[in-house]
Scaffold this motif. Sequence first.
Motif, PDB file in Angstrom:
ATOM      1  N   ASP A  69      15.331  -7.281 -14.289  1.00  0.00           N
ATOM      2  CA  ASP A  69      16.498  -7.655 -13.517  1.00  0.00           C
ATOM      3  C   ASP A  69      17.489  -7.002 -13.761  1.00  0.00           C
ATOM      4  N   GLU A  70      17.680  -6.735 -15.021  1.00  0.00           N
ATOM      5  CA  GLU A  70      19.046  -5.774 -15.461  1.00  0.00           C
ATOM      6  C   GLU A  70      18.683  -4.344 -14.827  1.00  0.00           C
ATOM      7  N   ASP A  71      17.606  -4.068 -15.102  1.00  0.00           N
ATOM      8  CA  ASP A  71      17.420  -2.634 -14.527  1.00  0.00           C
ATOM      9  C   ASP A  71      17.633  -2.309 -12.935  1.00  0.00           C
ATOM     10  N   VAL A  72      17.098  -3.270 -12.260  1.00  0.00           N
ATOM     11  CA  VAL A  72      17.237  -3.597 -10.840  1.00  0.00           C
ATOM     12  C   VAL A  72      18.651  -3.527 -10.501  1.00  0.00           C
ATOM     13  N   ARG A  73      19.688  -4.402 -11.290  1.00  0.00           N
ATOM     14  CA  ARG A  73      20.990  -4.425 -10.937  1.00  0.00           C
ATOM     15  C   ARG A  73      21.561  -3.165 -11.280  1.00  0.00           C
ATOM     16  N   GLN A  74      21.360  -2.410 -12.460  1.00  0.00           N
ATOM     17  CA  GLN A  74      22.015  -1.226 -12.641  1.00  0.00           C
ATOM     18  C   GLN A  74      21.535   0.085 -11.574  1.00  0.00           C
ATOM     19  N   VAL A  75      20.341  -0.127 -11.320  1.00  0.00           N
ATOM     20  CA  VAL A  75      19.768   0.979 -10.390  1.00  0.00           C
ATOM     21  C   VAL A  75      20.606   0.912  -8.863  1.00  0.00           C
ATOM     22  N   VAL A  76      20.600  -0.533  -8.341  1.00  0.00           N
ATOM     23  CA  VAL A  76      21.286  -0.603  -7.045  1.00  0.00           C
ATOM     24  C   VAL A  76      22.768  -0.396  -7.220  1.00  0.00           C
ATOM     25  N   LYS A  77      23.439  -0.736  -8.219  1.00  0.00           N
ATOM     26  CA  LYS A  77      24.725  -0.603  -8.417  1.00  0.00           C
ATOM     27  C   LYS A  77      25.008   1.014  -8.302  1.00  0.00           C
ATOM     28  N   TYR A  78      24.103   1.998  -8.971  1.00  0.00           N
ATOM     29  CA  TYR A  78      24.222   3.187  -9.034  1.00  0.00           C
ATOM     30  C   TYR A  78      23.935   3.891  -7.245  1.00  0.00           C
TER      31      TYR A  78
ATOM     32  N   GLY B  15       0.992  -1.339   0.025  1.00  0.00           N
ATOM     33  CA  GLY B  15       0.014  -0.104   0.054  1.00  0.00           C
ATOM     34  C   GLY B  15       0.919   1.291   0.027  1.00  0.00           C
ATOM     35  N   CYS B  16       2.319   1.338   0.078  1.00  0.00           N
ATOM     36  CA  CYS B  16       2.944   2.507  -0.044  1.00  0.00           C
ATOM     37  C   CYS B  16       2.958   3.024  -1.032  1.00  0.00           C
ATOM     38  N   LEU B  17       3.370   4.176  -1.206  1.00  0.00           N
ATOM     39  CA  LEU B  17       3.144   4.956  -2.449  1.00  0.00           C
ATOM     40  C   LEU B  17       4.127   4.918  -3.549  1.00  0.00           C
ATOM     41  N   MET B  18       5.101   3.981  -3.314  1.00  0.00           N
ATOM     42  CA  MET B  18       6.132   3.800  -4.199  1.00  0.00           C
ATOM     43  C   MET B  18       5.604   2.475  -4.922  1.00  0.00           C
ATOM     44  N   PRO B  19       5.345   2.540  -6.090  1.00  0.00           N
ATOM     45  CA  PRO B  19       4.915   1.544  -7.016  1.00  0.00           C
ATOM     46  C   PRO B  19       5.737   0.477  -7.354  1.00  0.00           C
ATOM     47  N   ASN B  20       5.434  -0.731  -7.708  1.00  0.00           N
ATOM     48  CA  ASN B  20       5.946  -1.671  -8.211  1.00  0.00           C
ATOM     49  C   ASN B  20       6.495  -1.291  -9.533  1.00  0.00           C
ATOM     50  N   MET B  21       7.795  -1.010  -9.982  1.00  0.00           N
ATOM     51  CA  MET B  21       8.157  -0.456 -11.259  1.00  0.00           C
ATOM     52  C   MET B  21       8.147  -1.234 -12.122  1.00  0.00           C
ATOM     53  N   GLN B  22       7.998  -2.630 -11.922  1.00  0.00           N
ATOM     54  CA  GLN B  22       8.070  -3.736 -12.963  1.00  0.00           C
ATOM     55  C   GLN B  22       9.432  -3.758 -13.676  1.00  0.00           C
ATOM     56  N   LEU B  23      10.516  -3.394 -12.935  1.00  0.00           N
ATOM     57  CA  LEU B  23      11.718  -3.304 -13.701  1.00  0.00           C
ATOM     58  C   LEU B  23      12.362  -4.610 -14.068  1.00  0.00           C
TER      59      LEU B  23
END
Length: 348
Positions: free
Chosen positions: A334-343, A324-332
Motif C-alpha cells: 500500500d505504501e509503494d502504491v501511495r508513493q508511486v501515485v503521488k509521484y 490479460g493486459c501486459l502490465m502485471p499486478n506488481m504486488q506493490l
Amino acid sequence: MDSTQAVVAETTTHRAWVGAAILVISLSESVLAAGSSVFSPVSPPAQSIRDVFILVLIITGVIFLLVEGLLIYNLICFRAKVNDRQGDPPQIYGVAPLELAWTVAPLLIVFVLFLVVVRTVVAVNRPRLPANAINVQVIGHRWWWEFRYPDLEVRAANELHIPVSDSEHPRPVELDLFSADVIHSLWVPELAGKTDLVPGRTNHMWFQTDAPGVYPGQCAEYCGTQHANMRLLVIAEPPEQFAAWAKHQAEPAVNDPTLVVDRQRFLSLACINCHRVAGTLAQGTFGPDLTHLMSRRTLGAVTLTNDRQGLKDWIDNPQLHKPGCLMPNMQLTDEDVRQVVKYLSSLQ
Ligand code: CUA
C-alpha cells in the motif's frame, strides 16, 4: 397443429422477437456508448465513405423493395384457390426481352457502383498532402496506441491531439501506421475509415477536420484478449492550443523537489523497465510514455478515468480492470502504491 404445438410455436416466435429486440437495443447502446457514428463525419475521407454508403443503401434498398414487393404480390395474388384445378400451371420457356432486362439492368447497376467505389477509394487514399501536414507515427501495441510526432519530438499514448483546419489554412494529419506485435486496425468513425497496422509494413491514412472536439476511436481488428479495450481519443483543438500542447509534451518531466522520496521509490521499482519518464532513469518503451501522464484524460487506453483514484486502482492491480493486459499486478505494498501515485500525479 394441436394446441401444445401452437403454444410451443408461439413461444419460439415470441423468444425470437425478444432476442431480436435485445440485439437491436444492445447494438444501438454500444453505438451510443462509443459516442461515435459513421453518419456524422467531420473529415473528408469519412464524408466520402458516408456518401458511398448512403448511395449503396438507397440502390440496394430500392432493389430489395422491388424484389420483395413482387414476391409478396405474386404470393398473394396467385396463391392456390379452393376451386383451382389440380396440377401445375401452364409452363412458359424463355421471354427474350425480360431475360435481357434482368441481365442488363444489374450489370449497369454494378458498373455504376464500381465507378463510384473507385472514385471513393482514390479520394480516401493518401492524396498529395501540403507541406504543413502534421505527420504522426502510430504504433499499435497490445493493447494501446503510441503516437510519435517526429517533427515535434513528442511521444504520446492513446490520446491523439491534432490541430483543426479552417478554409484558409488546411492542416491535414498524415498517419504512418506500424505495429509492434500483431495486426491492429485504426478506426475513428467520424474522421476516416479503418486501416490496418501490419507488422513489418507501413500503411498510411489521413484526416482533416474543421470541427474541434473529441472523437472516440477503437481498434477494429481482433488482436487478442483486450482488443475491445484498445480505444483511443482524437482531440481536435485550435492551432494555438495544439501548439501549446506539443511544446509542453516535448519538455522533460517536472521534477518536484518535494517528491524526491516518492520519485526514488518509483525509480527503484520494475515500472521503469517498461515506461519512460523523460529526464529520469525510466527509459522503458514497452508501455506508454509517462512523461506527461497527467495531461491525459484516461488510463489503460480509455479504460479508466485518469485521476488519483483511477491511477491508484490501475497501479494496484491492472489485471482487475483490463484482464490479460501486459502490465502485471506488481504486488506493490500500500505504501509503494501511495508513493508511486503521488509521484506520477505530479507528471503534468
Ligand atoms: Cu488492437 Cu484489436
